[in-house]
Design a protein around this motif. Structure first.
Motif, PDB file in Angstrom:
ATOM      1  N   PRO A  21       0.419  -1.148  -0.315  1.00 32.37           N
ATOM      2  CA  PRO A  21      -0.174  -0.477  -0.387  1.00 32.37           C
ATOM      3  C   PRO A  21       0.952   1.563  -0.226  1.00 32.37           C
ATOM      4  O   PRO A  21       0.361   2.479  -0.524  1.00 32.37           O
ATOM      5  CB  PRO A  21      -0.999  -0.051   1.302  1.00 32.37           C
ATOM      6  N   GLY A  22       1.922   1.408   0.530  1.00 33.77           N
ATOM      7  CA  GLY A  22       3.241   2.429   1.186  1.00 33.77           C
ATOM      8  C   GLY A  22       3.435   3.106  -0.910  1.00 33.77           C
ATOM      9  O   GLY A  22       3.161   4.076  -1.026  1.00 33.77           O
ATOM     10  N   VAL A  23       3.342   2.243  -1.576  1.00 33.55           N
ATOM     11  CA  VAL A  23       3.834   2.751  -2.984  1.00 33.55           C
ATOM     12  C   VAL A  23       3.008   2.903  -3.601  1.00 33.55           C
ATOM     13  O   VAL A  23       3.727   4.395  -4.286  1.00 33.55           O
ATOM     14  CB  VAL A  23       4.472   1.481  -3.767  1.00 33.55           C
ATOM     15  N   GLU A  24       1.723   3.117  -3.893  1.00 34.29           N
ATOM     16  CA  GLU A  24       0.778   3.640  -4.490  1.00 34.29           C
ATOM     17  C   GLU A  24       1.202   5.388  -3.691  1.00 34.29           C
ATOM     18  O   GLU A  24       1.018   6.223  -4.403  1.00 34.29           O
ATOM     19  CB  GLU A  24      -0.816   3.003  -3.871  1.00 34.29           C
ATOM     20  N   VAL A  25       0.852   5.321  -2.597  1.00 37.42           N
ATOM     21  CA  VAL A  25       1.428   6.954  -2.034  1.00 37.42           C
ATOM     22  C   VAL A  25       2.786   7.359  -2.935  1.00 37.42           C
ATOM     23  O   VAL A  25       2.717   9.152  -3.341  1.00 37.42           O
ATOM     24  CB  VAL A  25       1.442   7.170  -0.493  1.00 37.42           C
ATOM     25  N   ILE A  26       3.569   6.320  -2.544  1.00 37.30           N
ATOM     26  CA  ILE A  26       5.030   7.306  -3.123  1.00 37.30           C
ATOM     27  C   ILE A  26       4.659   7.761  -4.806  1.00 37.30           C
ATOM     28  O   ILE A  26       5.345   8.610  -5.403  1.00 37.30           O
ATOM     29  CB  ILE A  26       6.251   6.069  -2.628  1.00 37.30           C
ATOM     30  N   ASN A  27       4.183   6.252  -5.390  1.00 37.28           N
ATOM     31  CA  ASN A  27       3.890   7.130  -6.836  1.00 37.28           C
ATOM     32  C   ASN A  27       3.507   7.834  -7.142  1.00 37.28           C
ATOM     33  O   ASN A  27       3.759   8.460  -8.343  1.00 37.28           O
ATOM     34  CB  ASN A  27       3.122   5.483  -7.921  1.00 37.28           C
ATOM     35  N   PHE A  28       2.165   7.904  -6.609  1.00 39.67           N
ATOM     36  CA  PHE A  28       2.023   9.651  -6.381  1.00 39.67           C
ATOM     37  C   PHE A  28       2.374  10.884  -6.927  1.00 39.67           C
ATOM     38  O   PHE A  28       2.528  11.566  -7.333  1.00 39.67           O
ATOM     39  CB  PHE A  28       0.597   9.741  -5.570  1.00 39.67           C
ATOM     40  N   PHE A  29       3.327  10.880  -4.866  1.00 42.32           N
ATOM     41  CA  PHE A  29       3.906  11.733  -4.502  1.00 42.32           C
ATOM     42  C   PHE A  29       5.176  12.328  -6.036  1.00 42.32           C
ATOM     43  O   PHE A  29       5.074  13.621  -6.902  1.00 42.32           O
ATOM     44  CB  PHE A  29       4.830  12.078  -3.509  1.00 42.32           C
ATOM     45  N   GLY A  30       5.587  10.859  -6.719  1.00 40.47           N
ATOM     46  CA  GLY A  30       6.804  10.523  -7.897  1.00 40.47           C
ATOM     47  C   GLY A  30       6.149  11.739  -9.050  1.00 40.47           C
ATOM     48  O   GLY A  30       6.340  12.233  -9.792  1.00 40.47           O
ATOM     49  N   SER A  31       5.076  11.646  -9.004  1.00 39.41           N
ATOM     50  CA  SER A  31       4.170  11.483 -10.351  1.00 39.41           C
ATOM     51  C   SER A  31       4.244  13.475 -10.766  1.00 39.41           C
ATOM     52  O   SER A  31       4.371  13.901 -10.800  1.00 39.41           O
ATOM     53  CB  SER A  31       2.560  11.377 -10.674  1.00 39.41           C
ATOM     54  N   SER A  32       4.254  13.743  -9.046  1.00 38.07           N
ATOM     55  CA  SER A  32       3.399  15.397  -8.479  1.00 38.07           C
ATOM     56  C   SER A  32       5.142  15.715  -9.134  1.00 38.07           C
ATOM     57  O   SER A  32       5.302  17.183  -9.935  1.00 38.07           O
ATOM     58  CB  SER A  32       2.651  15.188  -7.519  1.00 38.07           C
ATOM     59  N   VAL A  33       6.407  15.230  -8.211  1.00 45.21           N
ATOM     60  CA  VAL A  33       7.420  15.563  -8.619  1.00 45.21           C
ATOM     61  C   VAL A  33       7.892  15.707  -9.503  1.00 45.21           C
ATOM     62  O   VAL A  33       8.548  16.660 -10.632  1.00 45.21           O
ATOM     63  CB  VAL A  33       8.629  15.271  -7.849  1.00 45.21           C
ATOM     64  N   GLY A  34       7.732  14.997 -10.701  1.00 45.64           N
ATOM     65  CA  GLY A  34       8.420  15.089 -11.642  1.00 45.64           C
ATOM     66  C   GLY A  34       7.397  15.942 -12.907  1.00 45.64           C
ATOM     67  O   GLY A  34       7.928  16.316 -13.945  1.00 45.64           O
ATOM     68  N   LEU A  35       5.657  16.275 -12.762  1.00 42.12           N
ATOM     69  CA  LEU A  35       5.066  17.406 -13.207  1.00 42.12           C
ATOM     70  C   LEU A  35       6.054  18.450 -12.907  1.00 42.12           C
ATOM     71  O   LEU A  35       5.772  19.593 -13.883  1.00 42.12           O
ATOM     72  CB  LEU A  35       3.632  17.075 -13.245  1.00 42.12           C
ATOM     73  N   ILE A  36       5.990  18.797 -11.813  1.00 43.91           N
ATOM     74  CA  ILE A  36       6.453  19.793 -11.535  1.00 43.91           C
ATOM     75  C   ILE A  36       7.723  20.111 -12.412  1.00 43.91           C
ATOM     76  O   ILE A  36       8.455  21.583 -12.768  1.00 43.91           O
ATOM     77  CB  ILE A  36       6.986  20.134  -9.651  1.00 43.91           C
ATOM     78  N   ALA A  37       9.264  19.171 -12.290  1.00 45.77           N
ATOM     79  CA  ALA A  37      10.220  19.531 -12.243  1.00 45.77           C
ATOM     80  C   ALA A  37      10.065  19.844 -13.812  1.00 45.77           C
ATOM     81  O   ALA A  37      10.979  20.561 -14.863  1.00 45.77           O
ATOM     82  CB  ALA A  37      10.788  18.194 -11.899  1.00 45.77           C
ATOM     83  N   ASN A  38       9.436  18.735 -15.230  1.00 47.11           N
ATOM     84  CA  ASN A  38       9.038  19.290 -16.034  1.00 47.11           C
ATOM     85  C   ASN A  38       8.771  20.227 -16.635  1.00 47.11           C
ATOM     86  O   ASN A  38       9.105  20.952 -16.942  1.00 47.11           O
ATOM     87  CB  ASN A  38       8.230  18.249 -16.998  1.00 47.11           C
ATOM     88  N   SER A  39       7.746  21.126 -15.178  1.00 48.68           N
ATOM     89  CA  SER A  39       7.178  22.280 -16.006  1.00 48.68           C
ATOM     90  C   SER A  39       8.098  23.913 -15.566  1.00 48.68           C
ATOM     91  O   SER A  39       8.496  24.694 -15.961  1.00 48.68           O
ATOM     92  CB  SER A  39       5.679  22.849 -14.840  1.00 48.68           C
ATOM     93  N   VAL A  40       8.839  23.017 -14.568  1.00 48.52           N
ATOM     94  CA  VAL A  40       9.697  23.971 -14.137  1.00 48.52           C
ATOM     95  C   VAL A  40      11.011  25.089 -14.990  1.00 48.52           C
ATOM     96  O   VAL A  40      11.369  25.158 -15.574  1.00 48.52           O
ATOM     97  CB  VAL A  40      10.882  24.462 -12.637  1.00 48.52           C
ATOM     98  N   LEU A  41      11.559  22.848 -15.516  1.00 46.17           N
ATOM     99  CA  LEU A  41      12.499  22.922 -17.004  1.00 46.17           C
ATOM    100  C   LEU A  41      11.780  23.566 -17.794  1.00 46.17           C
ATOM    101  O   LEU A  41      12.694  24.517 -18.195  1.00 46.17           O
ATOM    102  CB  LEU A  41      12.415  21.592 -17.059  1.00 46.17           C
ATOM    103  N   LEU A  42      10.538  23.539 -17.953  1.00 43.66           N
ATOM    104  CA  LEU A  42      10.346  24.310 -19.711  1.00 43.66           C
ATOM    105  C   LEU A  42      10.084  25.957 -19.101  1.00 43.66           C
ATOM    106  O   LEU A  42      10.557  26.604 -20.467  1.00 43.66           O
ATOM    107  CB  LEU A  42       8.533  23.717 -19.694  1.00 43.66           C
ATOM    108  N   ILE A  43      10.365  26.146 -17.944  1.00 42.70           N
ATOM    109  CA  ILE A  43      10.226  27.540 -17.770  1.00 42.70           C
ATOM    110  C   ILE A  43      11.549  27.772 -17.993  1.00 42.70           C
ATOM    111  O   ILE A  43      11.410  28.617 -18.356  1.00 42.70           O
ATOM    112  CB  ILE A  43       9.446  27.987 -16.629  1.00 42.70           C
TER     113      ILE A  43
END
Length: 126
Positions: A21-43
């Motif tokens: 069960p803990g992996v699902e929360v970590i995957n959600f957090f990882g997807s959020s971090v990836g989205l933020i990182a890619n957005s900041v990278l484009l900026i």
């Protein structure tokens, strides 16, 4: 087991989420971090293209931050999987497959950000 896994693709994800069960929360957090990182990278790339003084710095900081986040997410996933109750009931090849998947994902993320950082450092805008 074959029918359970391949007849309904969603059932495998459900079984994995119930077992770890803990992996699902970590995957959600990882997807959020990836989205933020890619957005900041484009900026950052846009700022560098427009010759803003902080453009290159934004790209470098984002890449280093994403590299660190990738490693930390790997460590968190590793401990979430190995500390779950279902871990002790898995046979060694399945355990190796799970850990191999985690390591492969981490290597892929590190290569992506390291290559991006390398290529962007070597580039110069005209």
């Amino acid at each position: 087991m074959f029918a359970f896994v391949y007849i309904d693709p969603g059932s495998m994800q459900t079984a994995f989420s119930e077992a770890f069960p803990g992996v699902e929360v970590i995957n959600f957090f990882g997807s959020s971090v990836g989205l933020i990182a890619n957005s900041v990278l484009l900026i950052g790339v846009l700022l560098a293209f427009l010759r803003h003084p902080n453009g290159h710095k934004t790209v470098r900081i984002t890449a280093y931050w994403a590299l660190a986040a990738t490693f930390l997410l790997f460590v968190a996933s590793y401990f979430a999987v190995t500390s779950a109750e279902a871990w002790q009931y898995l046979d060694p090849p399945t355990r190796g497959g799970l850990i191999g998947g985690l390591v492969g994902g981490m290597i892929g993320g590190i290569l992506q950000w390291a290559l991006l950082l390398f290529l962007f450092r070597k580039s110069r805008w005209p």
